[in-house]
Design an enzyme around this catalytic site. Structure first.
Site, PDB file in Angstrom:
ATOM      1  N   ARG A   1      -8.274  -0.161   5.100  1.00  0.00           N
ATOM      2  CA  ARG A   1      -7.129   1.224   4.385  1.00  0.00           C
ATOM      3  C   ARG A   1      -5.790   0.594   3.681  1.00  0.00           C
ATOM      4  O   ARG A   1      -5.011   0.711   3.088  1.00  0.00           O
ATOM      5  CB  ARG A   1      -7.022   1.767   5.480  1.00  0.00           C
TER       6      ARG A   1
ATOM      7  N   LYS B   1       1.178  -1.365   0.106  1.00  0.00           N
ATOM      8  CA  LYS B   1      -0.076  -0.043   0.124  1.00  0.00           C
ATOM      9  C   LYS B   1       0.825   0.990   0.116  1.00  0.00           C
ATOM     10  O   LYS B   1       0.511   2.294  -1.068  1.00  0.00           O
ATOM     11  CB  LYS B   1      -0.570   0.280   1.236  1.00  0.00           C
TER      12      LYS B   1
ATOM     13  N   ARG C   1       2.243  14.329  13.057  1.00  0.00           N
ATOM     14  CA  ARG C   1       2.686  14.356  11.554  1.00  0.00           C
ATOM     15  C   ARG C   1       2.723  15.547  10.885  1.00  0.00           C
ATOM     16  O   ARG C   1       2.210  15.127   9.998  1.00  0.00           O
ATOM     17  CB  ARG C   1       1.530  13.313  11.342  1.00  0.00           C
TER      18      ARG C   1
ATOM     19  N   ASP D   1       5.252   0.916  11.674  1.00  0.00           N
ATOM     20  CA  ASP D   1       4.542   0.051  11.800  1.00  0.00           C
ATOM     21  C   ASP D   1       4.414  -1.390  11.857  1.00  0.00           C
ATOM     22  O   ASP D   1       2.939  -2.076  11.977  1.00  0.00           O
ATOM     23  CB  ASP D   1       4.448  -0.574   9.777  1.00  0.00           C
TER      24      ASP D   1
END
Ligand code: UD1
Length: 431
Positions: A400, A22, A122, A308
């Site tokens: 997502r 992704k 962020r 992640d």
């Protein structure tokens, strides 16, 4: 809105195919704005994020055809709009990445600031600083970045104060069509950076050093259309590897690149899993009758342990024998999954950027809520190992980034299904 129901306590067995990444696909899609010729991306995952970005690209004048499974055909002969509105960017932060390609191709762009999100502030200051050094005039007003470079961008020296994946990629895309040489120092080295460099170079760009801290880009006048296969998703592969090591059993991940997870394998082995690696597969086996061993973990930019995979690894540590210290160095506030895991019986103390996880013999299924993409897969992993049923709500976070998650895990023996509880959740903002 959909929820995911898992009945835990079953070992996994079989093969799980890994999709295209992704995080790479969405940058390559944005980079397709740099040419007026046709770009075909193969090994593209079908995800909420690729769909949302595709919708924005259509607004900008690109045709996006996903009629062939796994392939995406993108063609922007002309840019018809240079505006990425708030309503699009708030749903997916990476839509911000159209700023550089639009500036490089047509000399202007108006892109909403992504704003804060669930895993920390962020900001995008490094992106804007790099574009400014390349000669863009940038104004911030009413939540939008308005950027102009009527005479085109020019090569620049950019020294990143710390490693940023997004800012490195953004700078590479903009610099590909700038006049002269751009040098990026302290660049990110993630495999997705290498994939973007390969993609741009096949289009005719001149990029050297991707995968090292110094990337040199000689700008070219134009880029041409190509067909490119998206790099395998190392985070999806890592999450399923951790799932297998947590639930026990034996799982082979196929269509992946084990070299991209070199920081994960030693930790899985220390935790008690057998890991067998080949060119494009990894087999993870662990005796379901024994608990994993506790292992400490610290996230780092690539090639260190990926942030992640911090939440998925923490889920495994919840049932480990012993205590594990998990330190997050990339994002502040990336422990939201801890409180949900505690609803399942986990013992976790979070202090700032450190969490101490004291392993328990058994987690118990519970209703839990996904808070962001990677956090939500940690709840799936915990659910696979827990006694009884786990119900995960807000699964649009999972959608997502994990293609066909229930299908892939049930193919490996998990009792997992999706239930539609009414509504489609499409109005929810994504983290
Ligand atoms: C990308 C990945 C994300 C991954 C992260 C780190 C995508 C779509 N997302 O996110 O899955 O977790 O890399 O591997 O590829 N920062 C600033 N100013 C900036 C840019 C970043 O302060 O202009 C900070 C961030 O807040 C964060 C750190 O730098 O604390 C690293 O962020 P970055 O590497 O840029 O992550 P993303 O590209 O957003």
């Amino acid at each position: 809105m959909d929820s995911i129901r898992i009945t835990g306590g079953r070992a996994l067995s079989g093969a799980i195919p890994i999709s295209g990444a992704k995080n790479s696909a969405i940058k390559l899609m944005a980079a397709a704005l740099l040419t007026d010729e046709k770009v075909v991306l193969t090994n593209t995952p079908r995800l909420r994020d690729t769909r949302l970005l595709g919708e924005l690209l259509v607004d900008l004048g690109m045709s996006v055809d996903d009629g062939t499974p796994g392939a995406l055909t993108l063609h922007a002969p002309e840019i018809t709009s240079t505006i990425a509105p708030y309503d699009r960017v708030r749903k997916m932060r990476a839509t911000f990445n159209v700023l550089g390609p639009l500036l490089a191709r047509v000399g202007r762009a108006e892109v909403s600031l992504p704003g804060g999100c669930a895993i920390g502030a962020r900001p995008v200051d490094l992106h804007l600083d790099a574009l400014t050094r390349m000669g863009a005039a940038i104004e911030l007003s009413q939540g939008y970045v308005r950027a102009f470079a009527p005479a085109g961008l020019r090569g620049a020296q950019v020294n990143f104060p710390f490693v940023s994946v997004g800012a490195t990629e953004h700078s590479m895309m903009a610099a590909a069509l700038a006049k002269g040489e751009t040098v990026l120092e302290n660049a990110a080295r993630e495999p997705e950076i290498g994939d973007l460099a390969d993609f741009l170079n096949s289009m005719g760009a001149k990029i050297e050093g991707a995968g090292t801290p110094t990337i040199r880009i000689q700008g070219v006048e134009r880029l041409s259309g190509i067909t490119h296969a998206v790099v395998p998703d190392r985070i999806e592969a890592g999450a399923y590897a951790i799932a297998a090591a947590t639930a026990g059993g034996e799982v082979t991940l196929t269509g992946m690149n084990p070299a991209h997870l070199s920081a994960l394998w030693p930790l899985l082995r220390q935790a008690g899993a057998d890991v067998t690696l080949a060119d494009t597969t990894a087999t993870i086996a662990r005796d379901p009758a024994a608990r994993p061993q506790a292992v400490d973990l610290e996230t780092q930019p690539y090639p260190g342990f990926p942030t992640d995979l911090q939440a998925p690894f923490m889920a495994m540590m919840c049932i480990a024998d012993g205590a594990s210290i998990v330190r997050e160095t990339i994002f502040e506030n990336r422990f939201m999954h801890a409180s949900e895991l505690m609803r399942m019986g986990a013992r976790i103390d979070v202090k700032g950027r450190e969490a101490v996880v004291r392993g328990v013999a058994t987690l118990r299924g519970a209703p839990v809520m996904a808070t962001d993409l990677r956090a939500s897969v940690s709840l799936v992993i915990a659910g696979l190992a827990a006694e009884g049923e786990t119900q995960i709500s807000r699964v649009y976070h999972l959608d997502r980034g994990f293609e066909r998650l229930e299908e892939k895990l049930s193919g490996a023996g998990a009792a997992i299904r999706r239930v539609n509880d009414g509504g489609d959740g499409s109005e929810e903002a994504a983290a």
